[in-house]
Every structure is written in C-alpha cells, then in structure tokens.
Design a protein around this motif. Structure first.
Motif, PDB file in Angstrom:
ATOM      1  N   ILE A  99      84.134  37.617 -17.147  1.00 61.14           N
ATOM      2  CA  ILE A  99      83.127  38.166 -18.065  1.00 61.14           C
ATOM      3  C   ILE A  99      82.657  37.107 -19.061  1.00 61.14           C
ATOM      4  O   ILE A  99      81.452  36.961 -19.306  1.00 61.14           O
ATOM      5  CB  ILE A  99      83.687  39.402 -18.809  1.00 61.14           C
ATOM      6  N   PHE A 100      83.595  36.326 -19.593  1.00 60.93           N
ATOM      7  CA  PHE A 100      83.249  35.365 -20.636  1.00 60.93           C
ATOM      8  C   PHE A 100      82.898  33.976 -20.109  1.00 60.93           C
ATOM      9  O   PHE A 100      82.087  33.262 -20.720  1.00 60.93           O
ATOM     10  CB  PHE A 100      84.397  35.264 -21.649  1.00 60.93           C
ATOM     11  N   PHE A 101      83.480  33.575 -18.992  1.00 63.24           N
ATOM     12  CA  PHE A 101      83.258  32.220 -18.495  1.00 63.24           C
ATOM     13  C   PHE A 101      82.373  32.159 -17.249  1.00 63.24           C
ATOM     14  O   PHE A 101      81.784  31.111 -16.959  1.00 63.24           O
ATOM     15  CB  PHE A 101      84.597  31.536 -18.217  1.00 63.24           C
ATOM     16  N   PHE A 102      82.303  33.253 -16.508  1.00 57.97           N
ATOM     17  CA  PHE A 102      81.442  33.319 -15.325  1.00 57.97           C
ATOM     18  C   PHE A 102      80.629  34.622 -15.356  1.00 57.97           C
ATOM     19  O   PHE A 102      80.788  35.485 -14.488  1.00 57.97           O
ATOM     20  CB  PHE A 102      82.271  33.243 -14.046  1.00 57.97           C
ATOM     21  N   PRO A 103      79.773  34.778 -16.370  1.00 56.17           N
ATOM     22  CA  PRO A 103      79.050  36.043 -16.551  1.00 56.17           C
ATOM     23  C   PRO A 103      78.138  36.416 -15.382  1.00 56.17           C
ATOM     24  O   PRO A 103      77.813  37.584 -15.187  1.00 56.17           O
ATOM     25  CB  PRO A 103      78.232  35.798 -17.826  1.00 56.17           C
ATOM     26  N   GLU A 104      77.731  35.408 -14.584  1.00 59.88           N
ATOM     27  CA  GLU A 104      76.886  35.716 -13.425  1.00 59.88           C
ATOM     28  C   GLU A 104      77.636  36.579 -12.410  1.00 59.88           C
ATOM     29  O   GLU A 104      77.023  37.283 -11.604  1.00 59.88           O
ATOM     30  CB  GLU A 104      76.377  34.436 -12.756  1.00 59.88           C
ATOM     31  N   GLY A 128      80.738  38.335 -13.610  1.00 62.21           N
ATOM     32  CA  GLY A 128      81.488  39.347 -14.364  1.00 62.21           C
ATOM     33  C   GLY A 128      80.664  40.359 -15.118  1.00 62.21           C
ATOM     34  O   GLY A 128      81.201  41.352 -15.618  1.00 62.21           O
ATOM     35  N   ILE A 129      79.342  40.135 -15.219  1.00 65.89           N
ATOM     36  CA  ILE A 129      78.471  41.059 -15.956  1.00 65.89           C
ATOM     37  C   ILE A 129      77.327  41.499 -15.055  1.00 65.89           C
ATOM     38  O   ILE A 129      76.742  40.687 -14.336  1.00 65.89           O
ATOM     39  CB  ILE A 129      77.924  40.392 -17.233  1.00 65.89           C
ATOM     40  N   GLU A 130      77.020  42.776 -15.097  1.00 68.63           N
ATOM     41  CA  GLU A 130      75.954  43.347 -14.267  1.00 68.63           C
ATOM     42  C   GLU A 130      74.594  42.771 -14.654  1.00 68.63           C
ATOM     43  O   GLU A 130      74.333  42.439 -15.822  1.00 68.63           O
ATOM     44  CB  GLU A 130      75.910  44.869 -14.432  1.00 68.63           C
ATOM     45  N   SER A 131      73.719  42.701 -13.659  1.00 66.16           N
ATOM     46  CA  SER A 131      72.319  42.352 -13.894  1.00 66.16           C
ATOM     47  C   SER A 131      71.450  43.464 -13.318  1.00 66.16           C
ATOM     48  O   SER A 131      71.952  44.402 -12.714  1.00 66.16           O
ATOM     49  CB  SER A 131      71.989  41.009 -13.234  1.00 66.16           C
ATOM     50  N   GLY A 132      70.169  43.359 -13.529  1.00 70.79           N
ATOM     51  CA  GLY A 132      69.275  44.384 -12.981  1.00 70.79           C
ATOM     52  C   GLY A 132      69.270  45.654 -13.810  1.00 70.79           C
ATOM     53  O   GLY A 132      69.256  45.601 -15.047  1.00 70.79           O
ATOM     54  N   ILE A 133      69.333  46.798 -13.142  1.00 70.35           N
ATOM     55  CA  ILE A 133      69.204  48.084 -13.813  1.00 70.35           C
ATOM     56  C   ILE A 133      70.347  48.359 -14.793  1.00 70.35           C
ATOM     57  O   ILE A 133      70.185  49.074 -15.770  1.00 70.35           O
ATOM     58  CB  ILE A 133      69.099  49.225 -12.763  1.00 70.35           C
ATOM     59  N   HIS A 134      71.519  47.785 -14.523  1.00 67.22           N
ATOM     60  CA  HIS A 134      72.684  47.975 -15.401  1.00 67.22           C
ATOM     61  C   HIS A 134      73.002  46.703 -16.186  1.00 67.22           C
ATOM     62  O   HIS A 134      74.154  46.443 -16.514  1.00 67.22           O
ATOM     63  CB  HIS A 134      73.909  48.390 -14.578  1.00 67.22           C
ATOM     64  N   GLU A 135      71.986  45.936 -16.494  1.00 70.78           N
ATOM     65  CA  GLU A 135      72.172  44.640 -17.135  1.00 70.78           C
ATOM     66  C   GLU A 135      73.009  44.745 -18.412  1.00 70.78           C
ATOM     67  O   GLU A 135      72.755  45.594 -19.272  1.00 70.78           O
ATOM     68  CB  GLU A 135      70.816  44.008 -17.457  1.00 70.78           C
ATOM     69  N   GLY A 136      74.000  43.872 -18.517  1.00 68.77           N
ATOM     70  CA  GLY A 136      74.842  43.825 -19.704  1.00 68.77           C
ATOM     71  C   GLY A 136      76.156  44.572 -19.578  1.00 68.77           C
ATOM     72  O   GLY A 136      77.096  44.331 -20.348  1.00 68.77           O
ATOM     73  N   ALA A 137      76.246  45.469 -18.606  1.00 67.59           N
ATOM     74  CA  ALA A 137      77.492  46.224 -18.409  1.00 67.59           C
ATOM     75  C   ALA A 137      78.540  45.319 -17.777  1.00 67.59           C
ATOM     76  O   ALA A 137      78.240  44.508 -16.902  1.00 67.59           O
ATOM     77  CB  ALA A 137      77.237  47.438 -17.515  1.00 67.59           C
ATOM     78  N   LYS A 157      81.621  44.222 -15.429  1.00 63.25           N
ATOM     79  CA  LYS A 157      82.208  44.624 -14.151  1.00 63.25           C
ATOM     80  C   LYS A 157      83.387  43.733 -13.745  1.00 63.25           C
ATOM     81  O   LYS A 157      84.088  44.032 -12.773  1.00 63.25           O
ATOM     82  CB  LYS A 157      81.161  44.629 -13.034  1.00 63.25           C
ATOM     83  N   GLY A 158      83.608  42.628 -14.485  1.00 64.54           N
ATOM     84  CA  GLY A 158      84.758  41.773 -14.222  1.00 64.54           C
ATOM     85  C   GLY A 158      84.811  41.251 -12.799  1.00 64.54           C
ATOM     86  O   GLY A 158      83.813  40.769 -12.263  1.00 64.54           O
ATOM     87  N   ILE A 159      85.969  41.393 -12.165  1.00 65.58           N
ATOM     88  CA  ILE A 159      86.146  40.909 -10.787  1.00 65.58           C
ATOM     89  C   ILE A 159      85.887  42.020  -9.770  1.00 65.58           C
ATOM     90  O   ILE A 159      86.224  41.878  -8.596  1.00 65.58           O
ATOM     91  CB  ILE A 159      87.558  40.331 -10.575  1.00 65.58           C
TER      92      ILE A 159
END
Length: 402
Positions: free
Chosen positions: A129-134, A136-145, A147-149
């Motif tokens: 989430i913090f080091f590989f947000p591409e 660990g973090i949702e994009s698109g319709i749920h951007e910012g949520a 999701k971790g691994i």
C-alpha cells in the motif's frame, strides 16, 4: 521431528497465504507454480506417513464423493483437459492435504498458524500500500481504496475478516499478558485495514462476526439450561424480526451505503447464471471450466451482461450449481449439515470455545458466498477450512465414540 514440524508449519502458512491472495505481479509471479511445490512437499509427507510409518488417517466418504463428482464432471465440460487437471491438482490434492493436516494438527495449532499467515498478509499489504501503491491501492471506479496484496478491496476486507477470527480466538484463549497485548494490537491493525478498504460488505460482515463472537463468549458462560434456551429463543426471534425489517426496507438500506439494488451489476450476472443453470440443472457444466474463454457459458454470460467478467458469478451457490449442478449442491449441503450437527453434539458435551468458533466460521462462509464465489473453488481458503473443520469434528467424534 522438530525440523519436520517446522517445515510442515511453514508450508501450511504459505499454503494459506497463497490460497487467500490473488495478486497479479506480472509474468514473473506464478501463484499456481509456487503452490504446486507446497503440494508436492505435503504429498511426499503423506506418502511417507502412509507407506513407511504405517499411519492411518480419518477421511470422509461425502468429501471424497464431492471430489469424485468434481473430477468426473470434466467428462461433460467443454474444457475437458483443463477441468480434469484443475479438479485433480488444485481441488482434490489440496483437499487430501487438509484432511492430513486435520488428522495431525489440533484446532489450537491451526488457529496459531492461521494467525501467523494473517500477520504476514497484513505486513505485506501495508508494504504494498505504501511502497507499491500501483499494486496495493485500487484504481478506476474504486480509486483510493486499499487492497494490499489481495485481488480487490472486497477480497481484502472479507479475507482479513475471516482470518481475524483466529486472532480473536487466540486473544480470548491466551493466558499470557504479552501475547494478549500482541493479539490486541494485531486486531486493531486488521480493523484499520478493513475500514480503509471502504468495502461495505466487508465492514458489515466484520461487525456481524464481532457480534457473534461476543454472543458466543457470553453464552458459553451461562450454565443454567433454561436461561440458555430462553436466550436462544429471544435471539432467534430478534434475528428473525431484524431480518424481516431489513428485507422490507432493503432498498433504503442499500441506498444509505451508496449502493443500489443491482449490487454493482451483480444482479445481471446472477440472472445470466440462473438461465444457464436451468439449461443444465442436474450435472452443471463441469468443474472449473465455466468461465474459460471460447466456451458456451463464458460467451453467454459476457454477451448477456455486456461487460468483462472477472471469473465468477459473485455468488458461491450459483457457481456451485453451474459447476456441479443440483447433485453437487446436495452433496455440499449435506456435508455442511453433518458438520453443524456433529459440532453441536460436541458442544453440548464440554461447551468449548473452539466449537463456537467453528460455528462463527460457518456463518462467515454462509454470508460470504452470497456476494462472492468463494466456496468449492480450486486453491481457495474457505473450502480448505471447511474440510479441516469437517474432518477435525469427525476425528473428535470417533475418539469420544459419540
């Protein structure tokens, strides 16, 4: 022996992690290949114990019947080879491994190993989430949520909710103050991650599980049978009235969470799946091949809903009917009923917390599968834990001659 026990524990932890997470890290990461090495290790362990140490294990006819139907269903699958390999290598083999584990590992040990796996997943999720947000973090319709691994925010919320049951159990069961503090911190981190997923389903399920846990902890302390029956009756009436109220006001309730009655498009998928089930109700379409490219079922669902399907009906009961038909559904339902009844008999004898925990796990599985395809699925944790509890209860039943 200690080295063997350490390797078994390590293999089980990573088997749990890999059967829970579906992170796509590109071509260099092959989840099925990695988990296959773990299966090979356990396969050698099982064969060694059977043929060299002459160890006998308790199994189950109904679980084996489900596996047999899954393998045989490849005969009427459009993807015969894929269905056969999937049912053998990624359903039957891990199921036999879980049967083996249920024979050699106690409930407390499995809860401890599950909690280790949960801790590793939490740490890795925070790192991503913090080091590989591409990733660990949702994009698109749920951007910012967050999701971790995990494959999605919903998958993360529901998986951590499921795994947190073991942490809660260890927290309540532990006598060591240092361990209790550690488990409490772990629970708080898990709760934080679940809320950061913004998954409505995950948060609601978590609240319900905590309520069930509090109720079971309180209920088992009551010794008077009449007070117990009165409390159960009151709770049953309360749940019935609450369910009735929620069903009547379902539209308003769903809208308050920012959703609609289409359940993010799931209703269209469910409608398409129901049509397919009606076309082949008794045997289904073969295990594992329903959503493969260039199959009738995949093309029908894609054309019906007119958007890309991610490989499931978002409902475990519909997927079970699609894969194995009514026959498979009856077998699985029968196995679940047997587990619940046997667990109740053991619960009535010694009123142990672990038997309440098994019911909480079963409630989770029941609820989860209304929104996700997560039960009789290859390489997946819910099926693994269901089999573990089933065999564990059967082993205890045989030992106590119930």
């Amino acid at each position: 022996m200690k080295k063997q026990f350490f390797l078994d524990s390590l293999a089980f932890i990573f088997m749990t992690i890999l059967s829970t997470t579906y992170l796509d890290l590109g071509s260099w990461y092959n989840r099925n290949l990695i988990i296959s090495f773990i299966y090979i290790y356990f396969l050698f362990r099982i064969l060694f114990d059977i043929f060299v140490r002459k160890v006998s294990f308790t199994s189950s006819k109904i679980i084996c019947s489900i596996l047999l139907l899954s393998v045989v269903s490849s005969l009427w699958s459009e993807t015969f080879r894929y269905s056969l390999l999937t049912s053998l290598l990624f359903l039957a083999l891990p199921t036999f491994i879980i049967i083996y584990i249920a024979n050699i590992y106690s409930f407390n040990k499995v809860m401890s190993l599950t909690n280790y796996a949960a801790g590793i997943m939490v740490v890795l999720s925070i790192v991503f989430i913090f080091f590989f947000p591409e990733y660990g973090i949702e994009s698109g319709i749920h951007e910012g949520a967050w999701k971790g691994i995990f494959a999605s925010k919903n998958n993360m919320a529901l998986s951590i909710s499921f795994l947190s049951i073991s942490t809660l159990y260890l927290f309540v069961n532990s006598k060591n103050r240092t361990f209790k503090t550690f488990y409490a911190i772990q629970i708080l981190i898990q709760l934080f991650l679940i809320f950061k997923t913004t998954s409505t389903t995950g948060i609601v399920v978590l609240i319900f599980l905590i309520a069930c846990y509090i109720f079971s902890t309180f209920f088992r302390r009551i010794k008077n049978i009449y007070i117990r029956l009165s409390l159960l009756s009151f709770s049953g009436i309360f749940v019935f009235l609450l369910s009735y109220h929620l069903i009547i006001n379902i539209s308003d309730l769903v809208s308050r969470f920012g959703k609609d009655m289409t359940f993010t498009g799931r209703d269209a998928i469910w409608e398409a799946c129901i049509i397919l089930i009606k076309q082949s109700p008794f045997l289904g379409y073969g295990f594992g091949g329903v959503y493969k490219e260039n199959t009738y079922t995949k093309e029908f669902i894609d054309s019906y809903i007119n958007w890309e399907l991610i490989g499931g009906a978002h409902n475990g009961y519909l997927d079970l009917l699609l894969n194995l038909g009514i026959f498979g559904f009856i077998l699985v339902t029968f196995a679940a009923i047997i587990l619940v009844v046997r667990n109740f008999k053991l619960l009535s004898l010694d009123n142990q917390l672990k038997n309440y925990i098994i019911y909480i796990y079963m409630i989770f599985i029941l609820i989860y599968n209304f929104q996700e395809s997560a039960f009789l699925k290859e390489n997946y944790m819910l099926w693994n834990y269901f089999v573990y509890f089933y065999i564990l209860i059967k082993v205890e039943k045989i030992k106590r001659k119930i």
